[in-house]
Design a protein around this motif. Structure first.
Motif, PDB file in Angstrom:
ATOM      1  N   UNK A   1       0.857  -1.452  -0.373  1.00  0.00           N
ATOM      2  CA  UNK A   1      -0.481   0.169  -0.065  1.00  0.00           C
ATOM      3  C   UNK A   1       0.639   1.314  -0.184  1.00  0.00           C
ATOM      4  N   UNK A   2       0.595   2.554  -0.580  1.00  0.00           N
ATOM      5  CA  UNK A   2       1.312   3.224  -0.525  1.00  0.00           C
ATOM      6  C   UNK A   2       1.774   4.013   0.600  1.00  0.00           C
ATOM      7  N   UNK A   3       2.268   3.792   1.384  1.00  0.00           N
ATOM      8  CA  UNK A   3       3.403   4.466   2.332  1.00  0.00           C
ATOM      9  C   UNK A   3       2.589   5.710   2.979  1.00  0.00           C
ATOM     10  N   UNK A   4       2.818   7.118   1.973  1.00  0.00           N
ATOM     11  CA  UNK A   4       2.230   8.589   2.422  1.00  0.00           C
ATOM     12  C   UNK A   4       0.043   8.490   2.657  1.00  0.00           C
ATOM     13  N   UNK A   5      -0.736   6.950   2.259  1.00  0.00           N
ATOM     14  CA  UNK A   5      -1.660   6.886   2.230  1.00  0.00           C
ATOM     15  C   UNK A   5      -2.186   7.017   3.823  1.00  0.00           C
ATOM     16  N   UNK A   6      -0.731   5.594   3.829  1.00  0.00           N
ATOM     17  CA  UNK A   6      -0.448   4.750   5.270  1.00  0.00           C
ATOM     18  C   UNK A   6      -0.344   5.652   6.277  1.00  0.00           C
ATOM     19  N   UNK A   7       0.258   6.487   6.010  1.00  0.00           N
ATOM     20  CA  UNK A   7       0.921   7.689   7.127  1.00  0.00           C
ATOM     21  C   UNK A   7      -0.205   8.380   7.637  1.00  0.00           C
ATOM     22  N   UNK A   8      -0.897   9.123   6.232  1.00  0.00           N
ATOM     23  CA  UNK A   8      -2.235  10.230   7.141  1.00  0.00           C
ATOM     24  C   UNK A   8      -2.962   8.983   7.078  1.00  0.00           C
ATOM     25  N   UNK A   9      -3.768   7.934   6.782  1.00  0.00           N
ATOM     26  CA  UNK A   9      -4.855   7.050   7.721  1.00  0.00           C
ATOM     27  C   UNK A   9      -4.453   7.313   9.004  1.00  0.00           C
ATOM     28  N   UNK A  10      -3.150   7.076   9.389  1.00  0.00           N
ATOM     29  CA  UNK A  10      -2.540   6.406  10.883  1.00  0.00           C
ATOM     30  C   UNK A  10      -2.653   7.518  11.429  1.00  0.00           C
ATOM     31  N   UNK A  11      -2.595   8.937  11.386  1.00  0.00           N
ATOM     32  CA  UNK A  11      -2.369  10.346  11.554  1.00  0.00           C
ATOM     33  C   UNK A  11      -2.962  11.305  11.447  1.00  0.00           C
ATOM     34  N   UNK A  12      -4.047  11.328  11.017  1.00  0.00           N
ATOM     35  CA  UNK A  12      -4.399  12.807  10.358  1.00  0.00           C
ATOM     36  C   UNK A  12      -5.993  12.024  10.207  1.00  0.00           C
ATOM     37  N   UNK A  13      -6.609  11.918  12.015  1.00  0.00           N
ATOM     38  CA  UNK A  13      -8.364  11.307  11.709  1.00  0.00           C
ATOM     39  C   UNK A  13      -8.504  11.661  11.590  1.00  0.00           C
ATOM     40  N   UNK A  14      -9.762  11.376  10.856  1.00  0.00           N
ATOM     41  CA  UNK A  14     -11.503  11.660   9.339  1.00  0.00           C
ATOM     42  C   UNK A  14     -12.327  11.143  10.118  1.00  0.00           C
ATOM     43  N   UNK A  15     -13.343  11.221   9.826  1.00  0.00           N
ATOM     44  CA  UNK A  15     -15.091  10.118   9.529  1.00  0.00           C
ATOM     45  C   UNK A  15     -15.212  11.028   8.910  1.00  0.00           C
ATOM     46  N   UNK A  16     -15.066   9.801   7.220  1.00  0.00           N
ATOM     47  CA  UNK A  16     -15.754  10.034   5.570  1.00  0.00           C
ATOM     48  C   UNK A  16     -17.349  10.150   6.163  1.00  0.00           C
ATOM     49  N   UNK A  17     -18.203  10.265   5.315  1.00  0.00           N
ATOM     50  CA  UNK A  17     -19.365  10.060   5.279  1.00  0.00           C
ATOM     51  C   UNK A  17     -19.828   8.677   5.697  1.00  0.00           C
ATOM     52  N   UNK A  18     -20.822   8.197   6.640  1.00  0.00           N
ATOM     53  CA  UNK A  18     -21.077   7.268   7.563  1.00  0.00           C
ATOM     54  C   UNK A  18     -20.386   6.260   7.804  1.00  0.00           C
ATOM     55  N   UNK A  19     -19.128   6.527   8.114  1.00  0.00           N
ATOM     56  CA  UNK A  19     -18.330   5.970   8.584  1.00  0.00           C
ATOM     57  C   UNK A  19     -18.355   5.472  10.300  1.00  0.00           C
TER      58      UNK A  19
END
Length: 393
Positions: free
Chosen positions: A154-172
């Protein structure tokens, strides 16, 4: 036993649904869950080794003579006893899920078989060897997920963003609560505080027992978090953005890069092993919690102890046999755990600050702050969900 409960069918299913539906966006919830699990399970193990009591037993003694003591006992019985009955349906359904897909037999047949197998293991009182075999199968499946993770890259940039940039997409939101619920399992707090007493007897030096328990806990939780990360990532690579809905039929698709056509059979065996081990752990934890809260004998051969785990197992088997949608049943159980977690964590924090029971081994400031952070985050997530349910937002 705690590790077997940690890596159950709910972990596999929930992590797959998270990755398929939201890609890497909810990895922060997994990171939070791993840290929260480590903090709470360390407290639970320390409580059991220092006081030689389970969490519910220590709580009952702490609140003895107070008007809210009875309420606390009721909450333990309801949250862990009745909650595990609902959770057990997800365990049994998950174990039957894969076998249904490769055998052609209806799901209720496999659900009944899993329930009977778990009952036989608990009734015998000699399930240690079988448990080791089941854990070995779960670890084997986990190894495949980790290897598949390395192949997917998996792309490391996307992986790191998911780990350290909290977000709640609609319906999640419910899915995020479910992910936390499948990792920070509330009943493990009661199970762990009791089982450490079996693994490290009182005749061993306390310092050595605590050190060994912390190492054991850290390794199992770290491995569990890594496995969940691998499942989410392989699922994101296989399903996210593809327009393909995750179902009981194609859930093994994420293993195909490594196993090819054999993926569905391997997945079925691993999911069955994970489900059966969790189907044993959940009733056992409920029995420890309820018997400790009510002041009953916590021995495995005690009639009341057997009655509690049997009730949980029968309830779970019944709801699995009558037929609910497999993925929905497992996700509901995980979400219920996420909502129950703040209550159990508050109970644990209360007990872990009692000097009378723990002396110098009571919680320090940093441990209390970490525990309080876990409680506040889980209350916040659960509160948001309730607001959504009642249409207030």
């Amino acid at each position: 036993m705690v590790a077997a409960a940690f890596i159950g069918p709910g972990t596999v299913t929930t992590a797959t649904v998270v990755g398929a539906g939201f890609g890497y966006a909810l990895l922060w919830a997994l990171l939070f869950s791993v840290v929260a699990t480590a903090v709470l399970q360390e407290m639970s193990a320390r409580l059991g080794l220092v006081t030689r009591k389970g969490l519910s037993e220590a709580l009952r003694e702490t609140l003895a003579g107070r008007w809210y003591g009875t309420l606390a006992v009721f909450l333990v019985v309801a949250a862990v006893g009745l909650g595990n009955a609902a959770y057990e349906a997800g365990n049994i359904t998950g174990a039957a899920l894969g076998l249904q897909g490769i055998s052609g037999l209806p799901g209720w047949v496999w659900a009944l078989a899993v329930g009977l197998s778990a009952g036989a293991l608990l009734a015998s009182g000699r399930y240690t060897l079988i448990e080791h075999v089941l854990v070995a199968l779960v670890l084997l499946m986990s190894l495949v997920f980790l290897l598949t993770f390395l192949m997917v890259r998996p792309p490391m940039g996307t992986l790191m963003a998911g780990l350290f940039q909290p977000s709640l997409p609609p319906g999640s939101l419910l899915t995020a609560i479910a992910l936390i619920g499948t990792t920070v399992v509330p009943y493990n707090l009661f199970l762990h505080s009791s089982t450490v007493q079996e693994k490290w007897p009182q005749n061993l030096p306390l310092g050595e027992s605590l050190k060994a328990a912390r190492l054991d806990t850290g390794l199992s939780i770290g491995l569990g978090g890594l496995i969940t990360l691998a499942i989410m990532s392989t699922s994101a690579a296989a399903f996210f953005g593809s327009g393909v809905a995750v179902s009981a039929v194609n859930i093994a698709q994420q293993l195909e890069p490594l196993l090819g056509p054999a993926a569905r059979y391997f997945f079925a065996a691993g999911l069955f092993a994970a489900g059966l081990s969790s189907a044993v752990a959940a009733p056992l934890a409920a029995a420890y919690a309820v018997c400790g809260a009510l002041g009953w004998d916590r021995g495995l051969s005690s009639p009341r102890f057997r009655l509690v785990w049997l009730g949980v197992l029968l309830c779970g088997t019944f709801f699995a046999v009558i037929g609910t949608k497999p993925l929905a049943a497992i996700l509901f159980a995980q979400a219920a755990n996420g909502l129950l977690l703040p209550v159990c964590a508050l109970f644990l924090l209360l007990v872990m600050n009692q000097s009378r029971q723990l002396g110098d081994y009571r919680n320090g400031v940093i441990t209390n702050l970490l525990g309080l952070a876990v409680v506040l985050v889980t209350i916040g997530l659960g509160g948001l969900k309730l607001i959504q349910v009642f249409g207030l937002a």
